[in-house]
Motif scaffolding. Structure first.
Motif, mmCIF file in Angstrom:
data_model
loop_
_atom_site.group_PDB
_atom_site.id
_atom_site.type_symbol
_atom_site.label_atom_id
_atom_site.label_comp_id
_atom_site.label_asym_id
_atom_site.label_seq_id
_atom_site.Cartn_x
_atom_site.Cartn_y
_atom_site.Cartn_z
ATOM 1 N N VAL A 222 -12.819 -3.962 11.681
ATOM 2 C CA VAL A 222 -13.546 -5.167 11.256
ATOM 3 C C VAL A 222 -12.625 -6.205 10.638
ATOM 4 N N PHE A 223 -11.689 -5.765 9.794
ATOM 5 C CA PHE A 223 -10.850 -6.711 9.058
ATOM 6 C C PHE A 223 -9.710 -7.218 9.942
ATOM 7 N N THR A 224 -9.987 -8.271 10.670
ATOM 8 C CA THR A 224 -8.994 -8.912 11.526
ATOM 9 C C THR A 224 -8.634 -10.272 10.944
ATOM 10 N N PRO A 225 -7.456 -10.798 11.268
ATOM 11 C CA PRO A 225 -7.108 -12.133 10.768
ATOM 12 C C PRO A 225 -8.143 -13.188 11.138
ATOM 13 N N GLU A 226 -8.725 -13.079 12.346
ATOM 14 C CA GLU A 226 -9.721 -14.067 12.762
ATOM 15 C C GLU A 226 -10.968 -13.996 11.892
ATOM 16 N N LEU A 227 -11.464 -12.776 11.610
ATOM 17 C CA LEU A 227 -12.656 -12.656 10.770
ATOM 18 C C LEU A 227 -12.368 -13.150 9.359
ATOM 19 N N LEU A 228 -11.225 -12.802 8.818
ATOM 20 C CA LEU A 228 -10.899 -13.239 7.460
ATOM 21 C C LEU A 228 -10.797 -14.759 7.388
ATOM 22 N N ARG A 229 -10.355 -15.362 8.473
ATOM 23 C CA ARG A 229 -10.249 -16.826 8.507
ATOM 24 C C ARG A 229 -11.629 -17.466 8.612
ATOM 25 N N THR A 230 -12.464 -16.984 9.538
ATOM 26 C CA THR A 230 -13.738 -17.656 9.795
ATOM 27 C C THR A 230 -14.784 -17.373 8.720
ATOM 28 N N VAL A 231 -14.812 -16.144 8.174
ATOM 29 C CA VAL A 231 -15.837 -15.787 7.197
ATOM 30 C C VAL A 231 -15.381 -16.050 5.771
ATOM 31 N N PHE A 232 -14.151 -15.665 5.445
ATOM 32 C CA PHE A 232 -13.682 -15.768 4.061
ATOM 33 C C PHE A 232 -12.830 -17.008 3.809
ATOM 34 N N GLY A 233 -12.407 -17.687 4.875
ATOM 35 C CA GLY A 233 -11.645 -18.921 4.705
ATOM 36 C C GLY A 233 -10.236 -18.722 4.226
ATOM 37 N N VAL A 234 -9.618 -17.592 4.588
ATOM 38 C CA VAL A 234 -8.243 -17.327 4.173
ATOM 39 C C VAL A 234 -7.408 -16.901 5.382
ATOM 40 N N GLU A 235 -6.135 -17.216 5.317
ATOM 41 C CA GLU A 235 -5.174 -16.688 6.285
ATOM 42 C C GLU A 235 -4.627 -15.377 5.733
ATOM 43 N N ALA A 236 -4.515 -14.381 6.590
ATOM 44 C CA ALA A 236 -4.065 -13.072 6.128
ATOM 45 C C ALA A 236 -3.336 -12.332 7.237
ATOM 46 N N GLU A 237 -2.441 -11.466 6.814
ATOM 47 C CA GLU A 237 -1.808 -10.520 7.727
ATOM 48 C C GLU A 237 -2.500 -9.169 7.541
ATOM 49 N N VAL A 238 -2.756 -8.474 8.628
ATOM 50 C CA VAL A 238 -3.404 -7.167 8.574
ATOM 51 C C VAL A 238 -2.525 -6.160 9.293
ATOM 52 N N ARG A 239 -2.186 -5.098 8.598
ATOM 53 C CA ARG A 239 -1.431 -4.025 9.239
ATOM 54 C C ARG A 239 -2.093 -2.695 8.911
ATOM 55 N N SER A 240 -1.770 -1.693 9.705
ATOM 56 C CA SER A 240 -2.368 -0.376 9.527
ATOM 57 C C SER A 240 -1.351 0.593 8.959
ATOM 58 N N GLU A 241 -1.768 1.318 7.912
ATOM 59 C CA GLU A 241 -0.931 2.340 7.287
ATOM 60 C C GLU A 241 -1.724 3.639 7.286
ATOM 61 N N ASN A 242 -1.324 4.589 8.127
ATOM 62 C CA ASN A 242 -2.039 5.868 8.265
ATOM 63 C C ASN A 242 -3.515 5.667 8.588
ATOM 64 N N GLY A 243 -3.779 4.704 9.453
ATOM 65 C CA GLY A 243 -5.149 4.448 9.870
ATOM 66 C C GLY A 243 -5.963 3.584 8.933
ATOM 67 N N THR A 244 -5.372 3.167 7.807
ATOM 68 C CA THR A 244 -6.067 2.324 6.836
ATOM 69 C C THR A 244 -5.544 0.898 6.920
ATOM 70 N N ALA A 245 -6.459 -0.066 7.036
ATOM 71 C CA ALA A 245 -6.055 -1.468 7.087
ATOM 72 C C ALA A 245 -5.531 -1.901 5.735
ATOM 73 N N GLN A 246 -4.438 -2.630 5.743
ATOM 74 C CA GLN A 246 -3.896 -3.232 4.523
ATOM 75 C C GLN A 246 -3.793 -4.733 4.742
ATOM 76 N N LEU A 247 -4.390 -5.481 3.811
ATOM 77 C CA LEU A 247 -4.495 -6.924 3.965
ATOM 78 C C LEU A 247 -3.535 -7.626 3.015
ATOM 79 N N ARG A 248 -2.798 -8.584 3.545
ATOM 80 C CA ARG A 248 -1.920 -9.424 2.725
ATOM 81 C C ARG A 248 -2.382 -10.863 2.899
ATOM 82 N N PHE A 249 -2.896 -11.431 1.812
ATOM 83 C CA PHE A 249 -3.475 -12.768 1.880
ATOM 84 C C PHE A 249 -2.386 -13.814 1.698
ATOM 85 N N LEU A 250 -2.410 -14.828 2.572
ATOM 86 C CA LEU A 250 -1.372 -15.850 2.597
ATOM 87 C C LEU A 250 -1.811 -17.158 1.966
#
Length: 259
Positions: A222-250
């Protein structure tokens, strides 16, 4: 304990807060509800613990409408930690936590050793050992929040409802409590603002936007850069660590909002 919202609609005046919203928290899963301010998250939970009645739609526990239960029956099935602050009270920490046992007793029955043992286990889980006799009103905001979580755990209900449970908590207590709640295997429905916490602990998340479900599924999907941009209004990088999404907000996005 399965929790199902079906076609929930609720308005205040001309403003529609919840708009034909449907979602299901599966039995034994940790389900997160996330979304920007004003998207209807807390209002949805209020429909569940009957603080408000929707204009349309229904809420069911294992297929039975919540309004079919008495207050005590509902409390035995649902334990809740809410955002609303408590009015001034003069109870100790232990007395506050023991209130979680009231749904399991008659009007004039007294607390048992089993109740006391349950309260002490809940306080240990919330890191409150040594504060049993402390007046609740003298505690810090984070300590009060841990007392309310301990009271909900002491209720021993199969479903746990959390509205911003990590409010006022330092990072150690937030991680510890969410981890312990997840290990209990309860049907947990939690409103969370910290998306990294949601990604770390939720089995599934529902993203609300203007009273509707904008996206749902496992956080890593669910937590994709596109969703974070359109719904939350932020640019973010999303990477996976052991199957868990980690979000870095820009930072805020100049392209926020759906076309």
């Amino acid at each position: 304990m399965k929790i199902a919202f079906s076609g929930i609609t609720w308005s205040v005046g001309d403003r529609r807060i919840l708009d034909s919203l449907s979602l299901t928290a599966e039995s034994g899963q940790f389900t997160g509800i996330v979304g920007p301010n004003g998207s209807g998250k807390s209002s949805l939970l209020r429909c569940l613990y009957r603080a408000l009645r929707p204009d349309a739609g229904s809420v069911a526990l294992d297929g039975q409408d919540i309004h079919a239960f008495s207050r005590r029956e509902l409390a035995a099935k649902l334990a809740a930690v809410l955002q609303e602050s408590l009015a001034e009270c003069h109870f100790t920490v232990l007395e506050m936590v023991l209130m979680g046992r009231y749904p399991h007793h008659g009007a004039f029955s007294s607390m048992s050793w089993e109740d006391l043992s349950c309260a002490r286990r809940s306080m240990q889980a919330a890191d409150l050992v040594g504060l049993e006799d402390a007046p609740f009103q003298t505690l810090s905001g984070g300590e009060k929040q841990r007392v309310l979580i301990a009271r909900a755990l002491c209720q021993n209900s199969p479903a746990l409802i959390l509205d911003e449970p990590t409010n006022h908590l330092d990072i150690r207590h937030a991680l510890s409590l969410l981890g312990q709640i997840k290990r209990l295997g309860l049907t947990t429905l939690a409103v969370l603002h910290d998306l990294n916490m949601a990604a770390a602990f939720c089995d599934q998340v529902f993203v609300l936007e203007q009273g509707q479900v904008a996206a749902s599924g496992p956080p890593a999907q669910v937590f994709t850069p596109e969703l974070l941009r359109t719904v939350f209004g932020v640019e973010a990088e999303v990477r996976s660590e052991n199957g868990t999404a980690q979000l870095r907000f820009l930072g805020p996005s100049s392209r926020a909002g759906r076309p």
